[in-house]
Design a protein around this motif. Structure first.
Motif, mmCIF file in Angstrom:
data_model
loop_
_atom_site.group_PDB
_atom_site.id
_atom_site.type_symbol
_atom_site.label_atom_id
_atom_site.label_comp_id
_atom_site.label_asym_id
_atom_site.label_seq_id
_atom_site.Cartn_x
_atom_site.Cartn_y
_atom_site.Cartn_z
ATOM 1 N N ASP A 20 0.819 -1.212 0.000
ATOM 2 C CA ASP A 20 0.000 0.000 0.000
ATOM 3 C C ASP A 20 0.854 1.264 0.000
ATOM 4 N N GLY A 21 2.059 1.171 0.525
ATOM 5 C CA GLY A 21 2.930 2.342 0.557
ATOM 6 C C GLY A 21 3.887 2.417 -0.617
ATOM 7 N N LEU A 22 3.543 1.776 -1.726
ATOM 8 C CA LEU A 22 4.450 1.698 -2.872
ATOM 9 C C LEU A 22 4.803 3.078 -3.417
ATOM 10 N N ASP A 23 3.809 3.943 -3.563
ATOM 11 C CA ASP A 23 4.066 5.272 -4.142
ATOM 12 C C ASP A 23 5.132 6.021 -3.353
ATOM 13 N N ALA A 24 4.950 6.071 -2.054
ATOM 14 C CA ALA A 24 5.895 6.812 -1.208
ATOM 15 C C ALA A 24 7.275 6.165 -1.221
ATOM 16 N N GLU A 52 6.700 13.187 -16.662
ATOM 17 C CA GLU A 52 5.559 13.151 -15.750
ATOM 18 C C GLU A 52 6.033 12.869 -14.324
ATOM 19 N N GLU A 53 5.191 13.200 -13.359
ATOM 20 C CA GLU A 53 5.574 13.063 -11.954
ATOM 21 C C GLU A 53 5.209 11.717 -11.320
ATOM 22 N N PRO A 54 3.989 11.178 -11.497
ATOM 23 C CA PRO A 54 3.614 9.961 -10.761
ATOM 24 C C PRO A 54 4.514 8.775 -11.122
ATOM 25 N N LEU A 55 4.945 8.046 -10.112
ATOM 26 C CA LEU A 55 5.827 6.900 -10.352
ATOM 27 C C LEU A 55 5.065 5.588 -10.444
ATOM 28 N N THR A 56 3.770 5.623 -10.234
ATOM 29 C CA THR A 56 2.937 4.435 -10.424
ATOM 30 C C THR A 56 1.671 4.847 -11.163
ATOM 31 N N HIS A 57 1.055 3.869 -11.803
ATOM 32 C CA HIS A 57 -0.219 4.108 -12.471
ATOM 33 C C HIS A 57 -1.062 2.854 -12.288
ATOM 34 N N SER A 58 -2.175 2.991 -11.582
ATOM 35 C CA SER A 58 -2.987 1.831 -11.225
ATOM 36 C C SER A 58 -4.315 1.830 -11.961
ATOM 37 N N VAL A 59 -4.719 0.636 -12.357
ATOM 38 C CA VAL A 59 -6.059 0.389 -12.868
ATOM 39 C C VAL A 59 -6.574 -0.827 -12.104
ATOM 40 N N GLY A 60 -7.519 -0.606 -11.205
ATOM 41 C CA GLY A 60 -7.975 -1.694 -10.346
ATOM 42 C C GLY A 60 -6.846 -2.159 -9.431
#
Length: 306
Positions: A20-24, A52-60
């Motif tokens: 759950d803390g992958l982004d950080a 781009e800034e986000p280091l993850t991109h989630s779909v479901g």
């Protein structure tokens, strides 16, 4: 952004809950450029693009990540030529032999001078994490590159006990049986390429077939002669084709017309919406395929103690 190759790892439900803390966690491990005297750097970049800034991109329950790298291109021949030139100059001007310790120092001097001027080659490895089913899927057929990707995730997370596949059924034996008898699991059909080897000797004969009818007498004769299947072209449900190796790496992954038609049916308003659509479609198709792969070869998800 469809993946072209798949190297697979598995992890437990407990490990999934810890993601759950992958982004950080990834934020502190962004890719930075090579310093003047660095040969290479590695870190995470946005799967939406390097600017781009986000280091993850989630779909479901599935999360896309990208491991980036920068590597200085400094051919050994260039270094050795400059080193030889400097050694020759010492011999001619000072009339003495250059020892091993001095040679090592001179080589480091050459590297220190040439590295800041070397070209930088960027690279990127895409992967996605399926928390629901416990799969880490990397878009590479290289075991070395896959291990480097897993290591990057472990360094960022502190711990990420994803394990390589450990099939209960021997892939080589099972694929050889499929090809020899033509009795494949439901939904699976033969493609048009394979690699057969004689496992009895390390230097045994190798037969590679491409654009070949794999049910032909010629192929069957090789199997009767003791050769086994090391790679086999397959097609699943008329939607995905690939070449499956004895290492359970899927190479030459290709989504067939039925899948691509679904993708083209709707227009998207933005590049991000297009990425969402492609990622969702790809991972849903692969979810079905990986579930069957797990059933065919015996690839249970690790328990919570893994």
């Amino acid at each position: 952004m469809f993946f072209r190759n798949l190297t697979l790892f598995r992890f437990s439900a407990k490990v999934a809950a810890d993601l759950d803390g992958l982004d950080a966690a990834l934020e502190g491990h962004r890719l930075r450029g090579c310093g003047p005297l660095e040969l290479a750097t590695r870190g995470f970049v946005s799967p939406l693009g390097r600017r781009e800034e986000p280091l993850t991109h989630s779909v479901g329950p599935r999360t896309l990540v990208s491991i980036g790298a920068e590597e200085k291109l400094l051919p050994a021949a260039v270094v050795n030529e400059e080193l030889a030139r400097r050694i020759q100059k010492i011999v001619e001007e000072e009339g003495r032999r250059v020892g091993g310790r001095e040679r090592k120092r001179l080589k480091q001097e050459v590297l220190d001078e040439l590295l800041p001027r070397a070209f930088v080659r960027p690279s990127q490895l895409s992967a996605y994490i399926d928390k629901e089913n416990g799969w880490l899927v990397l878009d590479t057929a290289s075991r070395k590159a896959a291990e480097a990707g897993v290591t990057a995730l472990r360094e960022a997370l502190g711990s990420f006990p994803a394990v390589p596949l450990a099939p209960e059924e021997t892939p080589r034996a099972l694929m050889t049986d499929w090809l020899a008898h033509g009795k494949l699991p439901a939904g699976l059909r033969l493609g048009d390429e394979c690699e057969l080897r004689d496992p009895a000797t390390a230097t045994g004969a190798v037969v590679r077939c491409r654009r070949q009818d794999l049910e032909s007498d010629e192929v069957r004769e090789h199997l009767k002669g003791g050769k086994q299947v090391f790679q086999l072209g397959l097609e699943f449900d008329g939607r995905v084709s690939f070449v499956l190796g004895e290492d359970l790496v899927l190479r030459k992954l290709r989504f067939l017309d039925g899948v691509l038609d679904e993708l083209e049916a709707d227009e998207r308003e933005s590049a991000r919406a297009e990425l969402d659509a492609r990622f969702a479609l790809m991972t849903l198709e692969l979810e079905r395929l990986l579930a069957q792969l797990s059933a065919w070869f015996g690839l249970p998800r690790p328990g919570d103690d893994a």
